[in-house]
Design an enzyme around this catalytic site. Sequence first.
Site, short mmCIF file in Angstrom:
data_model
loop_
_atom_site.label_atom_id
_atom_site.label_comp_id
_atom_site.label_asym_id
_atom_site.label_seq_id
_atom_site.Cartn_x
_atom_site.Cartn_y
_atom_site.Cartn_z
N ASN A 9 0.87 -1.17 0.00
CA ASN A 9 0.00 0.00 0.00
C ASN A 9 0.91 1.22 0.00
O ASN A 9 1.46 1.59 1.03
CB ASN A 9 -0.89 -0.04 1.25
N TRP A 10 1.07 1.80 -1.18
CA TRP A 10 2.00 2.92 -1.30
C TRP A 10 1.47 4.19 -0.66
O TRP A 10 2.21 5.15 -0.47
CB TRP A 10 2.30 3.19 -2.78
N LYS A 11 0.17 4.23 -0.39
CA LYS A 11 -0.46 5.44 0.15
C LYS A 11 -0.16 6.64 -0.77
O LYS A 11 -0.01 6.45 -1.98
CB LYS A 11 -0.02 5.67 1.60
N HIS A 96 -9.59 1.46 4.58
CA HIS A 96 -8.35 1.66 5.33
C HIS A 96 -8.62 2.63 6.48
O HIS A 96 -9.39 3.58 6.34
CB HIS A 96 -7.25 2.20 4.41
N GLU A 98 -7.00 5.00 7.61
CA GLU A 98 -6.74 6.42 7.28
C GLU A 98 -7.93 7.02 6.54
O GLU A 98 -8.26 8.20 6.74
CB GLU A 98 -5.45 6.52 6.45
N GLU A 168 -5.88 -4.70 10.37
CA GLU A 168 -4.81 -3.72 10.62
C GLU A 168 -5.11 -2.94 11.89
O GLU A 168 -5.88 -1.98 11.87
CB GLU A 168 -4.73 -2.73 9.45
N GLY A 174 2.20 2.27 10.75
CA GLY A 174 3.20 3.32 10.63
C GLY A 174 3.89 3.69 11.93
O GLY A 174 4.57 4.70 12.02
N SER A 214 3.01 -2.11 10.34
CA SER A 214 4.46 -2.22 10.59
C SER A 214 5.02 -3.61 10.31
O SER A 214 5.92 -4.08 11.00
CB SER A 214 4.79 -1.77 12.02
N GLY A 235 2.60 -1.07 4.25
CA GLY A 235 2.73 0.33 3.88
C GLY A 235 4.17 0.70 3.65
O GLY A 235 4.75 0.46 2.58
N GLY A 236 4.80 1.26 4.66
CA GLY A 236 6.17 1.79 4.56
C GLY A 236 7.15 0.85 3.88
O GLY A 236 7.92 1.28 3.00
#
Length: 251
Positions: A9-11, A96, A98, A168, A174, A214, A235-236
Amino acid sequence: MRKNLIAGNWKMNTTLPEGLALAKGLNEALNGKTVKCDVVIGVPFIHLASVAAAIDTSRIAVAAQNCADKEKGAYTGEVSAAMVASTGAKYVILGHSERRAYYHETAEVLKEKVILALANRLTPIFCIGETLDDRDAGKQFDVVDEQVKASLFGLSAEDFSHLVIAYEPVWAIGTGKTATAEQAQEIHAHIRSTIASKYGQAIAENCSILYGGSMNAGNAKELVAKPDVDGGLIGGASLSVENFLPIIEAF
Ligand code: PGA
């Protein structure tokens, strides 16, 4: 069918040239490799068509990170599920935390998005998960049950069998704080039993449930070794081939 899946997930990261370079780099890194999971990259809307055209989509499927809750029409700035599907994308990340927190996406709106995604033959990766306050209060099981029931339990069994769930915990996204493999297994098994209570054992057993929050090269192996953890939403660590590849190879 239940499958192992690692989804990036590049966001809201990467310009188009950067995103193309990242996708092509991953494509090259996987070339000639045998991996034991499906691989998905969730890219910004405006990258979808270019990324899908630049990689071997039979090896790396492309996902959007959202889609509209309306079919089409006068909704300035929105991107429909049909538009996403027309780019060659096969998945869409929905719900998600966010999007729920910053863009106020409700269970009702997410229900519509899931229906439209499925109608356009996209596989929703539907995200659920509790906040730290929820967990501290021991409410994590109730929270995920409510999220699943409110947005997904109106679906037919046939439709439900085409989606993927991503657990999640908000406190792990994150933050560098991962749920332990035991915590993930415990709640994944619970989610599966909730699905079974509505759709029966066979559909629950066939549903892929990913862990997200994470996840990285260091903890992926232990997480995916758990019987109810079928992969990850990353993500990251999906923003470089160097970090993402070892997670794919954790299976
Ligand atoms: P993270 O994000 O891996 O950077 O914690 C996961 C996600 O939000 O999907």
